[in-house]
Design a protein around this motif. Structure first.
Motif, PDB file in Angstrom:
ATOM      1  N   LEU A   1       9.160   4.967   3.052  1.00 33.24           N
ATOM      2  CA  LEU A   1       7.999   4.400   2.372  1.00 33.24           C
ATOM      3  C   LEU A   1       8.481   3.540   1.208  1.00 33.24           C
ATOM      4  CD1 LEU A   1       5.543   7.442   2.238  1.00 33.24           C
ATOM      5  CD2 LEU A   1       5.422   5.415   3.724  1.00 33.24           C
ATOM      6  N   ALA A   2       7.946   2.351   1.116  1.00 32.45           N
ATOM      7  CA  ALA A   2       8.356   1.445   0.028  1.00 32.45           C
ATOM      8  C   ALA A   2       8.134   2.118  -1.329  1.00 32.45           C
ATOM      9  CB  ALA A   2       7.581   0.136   0.123  1.00 32.45           C
ATOM     10  N   ALA A   3       7.037   2.843  -1.447  1.00 29.98           N
ATOM     11  CA  ALA A   3       6.723   3.479  -2.735  1.00 29.98           C
ATOM     12  C   ALA A   3       7.792   4.478  -3.164  1.00 29.98           C
ATOM     13  CB  ALA A   3       5.367   4.171  -2.644  1.00 29.98           C
ATOM     14  N   SER A   4       8.529   5.012  -2.187  1.00 34.74           N
ATOM     15  CA  SER A   4       9.513   6.052  -2.512  1.00 34.74           C
ATOM     16  C   SER A   4      10.854   5.467  -2.954  1.00 34.74           C
ATOM     17  CB  SER A   4       9.725   6.978  -1.308  1.00 34.74           C
ATOM     18  OG  SER A   4      10.440   6.300  -0.290  1.00 34.74           O
ATOM     19  N   VAL A   5      11.011   4.158  -2.850  1.00 32.27           N
ATOM     20  CA  VAL A   5      12.317   3.566  -3.183  1.00 32.27           C
ATOM     21  C   VAL A   5      12.203   2.446  -4.229  1.00 32.27           C
ATOM     22  CG1 VAL A   5      13.440   4.255  -1.047  1.00 32.27           C
ATOM     23  CG2 VAL A   5      12.265   2.064  -1.121  1.00 32.27           C
ATOM     24  N   ILE A   6      11.123   2.483  -4.984  1.00 33.19           N
ATOM     25  CA  ILE A   6      10.954   1.491  -6.058  1.00 33.19           C
ATOM     26  C   ILE A   6      12.152   1.580  -7.005  1.00 33.19           C
ATOM     27  CG2 ILE A   6       9.559   0.931  -8.105  1.00 33.19           C
ATOM     28  CD1 ILE A   6       7.100   1.807  -6.447  1.00 33.19           C
ATOM     29  N   GLY A   7      12.672   0.418  -7.355  1.00 38.37           N
ATOM     30  CA  GLY A   7      13.779   0.353  -8.312  1.00 38.37           C
ATOM     31  C   GLY A   7      15.151   0.484  -7.684  1.00 38.37           C
ATOM     32  N   ARG A   8      15.176   0.760  -6.376  1.00 36.88           N
ATOM     33  CA  ARG A   8      16.488   0.991  -5.745  1.00 36.88           C
ATOM     34  C   ARG A   8      17.030  -0.275  -5.093  1.00 36.88           C
ATOM     35  NH1 ARG A   8      15.791   6.721  -2.944  1.00 36.88           N
ATOM     36  NH2 ARG A   8      17.974   6.367  -2.401  1.00 36.88           N
ATOM     37  N   GLU A   9      18.324  -0.207  -4.718  1.00 32.23           N
ATOM     38  CA  GLU A   9      19.005  -1.380  -4.145  1.00 32.23           C
ATOM     39  C   GLU A   9      18.906  -1.377  -2.634  1.00 32.23           C
ATOM     40  OE1 GLU A   9      22.966  -2.509  -5.180  1.00 32.23           O
ATOM     41  OE2 GLU A   9      22.656  -1.812  -7.238  1.00 32.23           O
ATOM     42  N   ILE A  10      18.441  -2.487  -2.114  1.00 30.68           N
ATOM     43  CA  ILE A  10      18.328  -2.638  -0.662  1.00 30.68           C
ATOM     44  C   ILE A  10      19.179  -3.830  -0.236  1.00 30.68           C
ATOM     45  CG2 ILE A  10      16.707  -3.217   1.186  1.00 30.68           C
ATOM     46  CD1 ILE A  10      14.706  -1.607  -0.786  1.00 30.68           C
ATOM     47  N   THR A  11      20.001  -3.611   0.765  1.00 31.10           N
ATOM     48  CA  THR A  11      20.844  -4.706   1.269  1.00 31.10           C
ATOM     49  C   THR A  11      20.506  -4.947   2.723  1.00 31.10           C
ATOM     50  OG1 THR A  11      22.613  -3.961  -0.195  1.00 31.10           O
ATOM     51  CG2 THR A  11      23.223  -5.519   1.544  1.00 31.10           C
ATOM     52  N   THR A  12      20.122  -6.176   3.024  1.00 30.09           N
ATOM     53  CA  THR A  12      19.898  -6.581   4.413  1.00 30.09           C
ATOM     54  C   THR A  12      21.128  -7.366   4.867  1.00 30.09           C
ATOM     55  OG1 THR A  12      18.988  -8.800   4.031  1.00 30.09           O
ATOM     56  CG2 THR A  12      17.460  -6.943   3.767  1.00 30.09           C
ATOM     57  N   VAL A  13      21.107  -7.786   6.116  1.00 29.08           N
ATOM     58  CA  VAL A  13      22.258  -8.543   6.615  1.00 29.08           C
ATOM     59  C   VAL A  13      22.496  -9.812   5.791  1.00 29.08           C
ATOM     60  CG1 VAL A  13      20.976  -9.889   8.348  1.00 29.08           C
ATOM     61  CG2 VAL A  13      23.384  -9.321   8.741  1.00 29.08           C
ATOM     62  N   MET A  14      21.422 -10.378   5.224  1.00 30.87           N
ATOM     63  CA  MET A  14      21.586 -11.606   4.435  1.00 30.87           C
ATOM     64  C   MET A  14      22.309 -11.359   3.116  1.00 30.87           C
ATOM     65  SD  MET A  14      20.399 -14.055   6.258  1.00 30.87           S
ATOM     66  CE  MET A  14      19.700 -15.456   5.416  1.00 30.87           C
ATOM     67  N   GLY A  15      22.364 -10.105   2.711  1.00 31.44           N
ATOM     68  CA  GLY A  15      23.131  -9.759   1.521  1.00 31.44           C
ATOM     69  C   GLY A  15      24.606  -9.569   1.832  1.00 31.44           C
ATOM     70  N   ILE A  16      24.938  -9.535   3.100  1.00 28.14           N
ATOM     71  CA  ILE A  16      26.336  -9.365   3.531  1.00 28.14           C
ATOM     72  C   ILE A  16      26.954 -10.727   3.839  1.00 28.14           C
ATOM     73  CG2 ILE A  16      27.754  -8.388   5.390  1.00 28.14           C
ATOM     74  CD1 ILE A  16      25.727  -6.016   5.402  1.00 28.14           C
ATOM     75  N   GLY A  17      26.193 -11.584   4.445  1.00 25.00           N
ATOM     76  CA  GLY A  17      26.651 -12.938   4.735  1.00 25.00           C
ATOM     77  C   GLY A  17      25.509 -13.725   5.330  1.00 25.00           C
ATOM     78  N   ASN A  18      25.569 -15.035   5.201  1.00 23.65           N
ATOM     79  CA  ASN A  18      24.485 -15.852   5.749  1.00 23.65           C
ATOM     80  C   ASN A  18      25.064 -17.008   6.558  1.00 23.65           C
ATOM     81  OD1 ASN A  18      25.076 -18.027   3.928  1.00 23.65           O
ATOM     82  ND2 ASN A  18      24.107 -16.792   2.328  1.00 23.65           N
ATOM     83  N   PHE A  19      24.174 -17.846   7.055  1.00 23.95           N
ATOM     84  CA  PHE A  19      24.605 -18.897   7.979  1.00 23.95           C
ATOM     85  C   PHE A  19      25.651 -19.820   7.361  1.00 23.95           C
ATOM     86  CE2 PHE A  19      20.172 -17.862   9.096  1.00 23.95           C
ATOM     87  CZ  PHE A  19      20.432 -17.276  10.326  1.00 23.95           C
ATOM     88  N   ARG A  20      25.538 -20.055   6.073  1.00 20.17           N
ATOM     89  CA  ARG A  20      26.495 -20.970   5.416  1.00 20.17           C
ATOM     90  C   ARG A  20      27.752 -20.266   4.985  1.00 20.17           C
ATOM     91  NH1 ARG A  20      22.711 -25.241   2.297  1.00 20.17           N
ATOM     92  NH2 ARG A  20      21.294 -25.388   4.023  1.00 20.17           N
ATOM     93  N   ASN A  21      27.682 -18.970   4.895  1.00 19.41           N
ATOM     94  CA  ASN A  21      28.820 -18.216   4.364  1.00 19.41           C
ATOM     95  C   ASN A  21      28.904 -16.883   5.106  1.00 19.41           C
ATOM     96  OD1 ASN A  21      30.916 -17.399   2.769  1.00 19.41           O
ATOM     97  ND2 ASN A  21      29.614 -16.731   1.070  1.00 19.41           N
ATOM     98  N   LEU A  22      29.435 -16.975   6.331  1.00 16.14           N
ATOM     99  CA  LEU A  22      29.490 -15.774   7.161  1.00 16.14           C
ATOM    100  C   LEU A  22      30.492 -14.787   6.594  1.00 16.14           C
ATOM    101  CD1 LEU A  22      29.561 -17.127  10.845  1.00 16.14           C
ATOM    102  CD2 LEU A  22      27.619 -16.170   9.602  1.00 16.14           C
TER     103      LEU A  22
ATOM    104  N   GLY B   1       0.826  -1.208   0.000  1.00 19.86           N
ATOM    105  CA  GLY B   1       0.000   0.000   0.000  1.00 19.86           C
ATOM    106  C   GLY B   1       0.855   1.250   0.000  1.00 19.86           C
ATOM    107  N   PRO B   2       0.266   2.392  -0.319  1.00 18.25           N
ATOM    108  CA  PRO B   2       1.039   3.636  -0.396  1.00 18.25           C
ATOM    109  C   PRO B   2       1.648   4.064   0.932  1.00 18.25           C
ATOM    110  CG  PRO B   2      -1.309   4.042  -0.785  1.00 18.25           C
ATOM    111  CD  PRO B   2      -1.133   2.556  -0.734  1.00 18.25           C
ATOM    112  N   ALA B   3       1.063   3.609   2.046  1.00 14.38           N
ATOM    113  CA  ALA B   3       1.593   4.020   3.352  1.00 14.38           C
ATOM    114  C   ALA B   3       2.505   2.959   3.958  1.00 14.38           C
ATOM    115  CB  ALA B   3       0.442   4.317   4.309  1.00 14.38           C
ATOM    116  N   ASP B   4       2.761   1.869   3.245  1.00 14.56           N
ATOM    117  CA  ASP B   4       3.591   0.795   3.814  1.00 14.56           C
ATOM    118  C   ASP B   4       5.072   1.179   3.811  1.00 14.56           C
ATOM    119  OD1 ASP B   4       1.443  -0.806   4.309  1.00 14.56           O
ATOM    120  OD2 ASP B   4       1.664  -2.016   2.500  1.00 14.56           O
ATOM    121  N   THR B   5       5.715   0.874   4.922  1.00 10.98           N
ATOM    122  CA  THR B   5       7.151   1.167   5.012  1.00 10.98           C
ATOM    123  C   THR B   5       7.957   0.030   4.385  1.00 10.98           C
ATOM    124  OG1 THR B   5       7.422   0.041   7.125  1.00 10.98           O
ATOM    125  CG2 THR B   5       6.806   2.393   7.194  1.00 10.98           C
TER     126      THR B   5
END
Ligand code: FES
Ligand code: FES
Length: 157
Positions: free
Chosen positions: A61-82, A17-21
């Protein structure tokens, strides 16, 4: 509405939705590694990288960042590859209950990319606004310093 984002290097399309973060959209779509806290931009638990810069995802707001790159901790390393940063948090005791750890790893990743040899003050500055409810900031600071050493190829003992 629908929007595509690059999440951890992969294009993903979500409905929201338009108000969703960004925080709520990420968590609803399986990215539970992004933690939820105050929802007011005060605790920093929800930090992700937006085009490489740390942001409180509860304030975007999610609507304000459509098309952009988001990195969470799982994009930095995960359980199998810390990532060495995650190894350092484990080895130096920076993971206490672990709730704030994903955001701390994300912030540390961003800090060390820009400043590979930070002073204690640099680390404190970077982690300002990224609260640990377990307290124990000494071990978190030690973890970041150890991560810097690991990434620079120094010894970690
Ligand atoms: Fe986003 Fe607290 S949940 S800053
Ligand atoms: Fe528990 Fe930080 S390790 S909130």
């Amino acid at each position: 509405m629908k929007g595509a984002f690059i999440i951890n290097g992969t294009a993903e399309t979500y409905t929201f939705g338009p108000a969703d973060t960004m925080l709520s959209v990420l968590r609803k779509n399986g990215h539970a590694e992004v933690k939820s806290g105050c929802g007011k931009g005060e605790c920093g638990i929800c930090i992700v990288l937006l085009d490489g810069k740390p942001v409180n995802s509860c304030q975007v707001l999610a609507a304000s960042v459509i098309g952009r790159e988001i990195t969470t901790v799982m994009g930095i390393g995960n359980f199998r590859n810390l990532n060495p940063i995650q190894e350092a948090f484990v080895e130096a005791g920076g993971v206490q209950c672990g709730y704030c750890t994903p955001a701390k790893v994300v912030v540390t990743y961003s800090l060390l990319r820009e400043n590979p040899d930070p002073s204690d003050a640099d680390v404190r500055n970077a982690l300002d606004g990224n609260i640990c409810r377990c307290t124990g900031y000494v071990k978190i600071l030690d973890s970041v310093k150890l991560a810097a050493k690991k990434l620079s190829g120094g010894t970690d003992d």
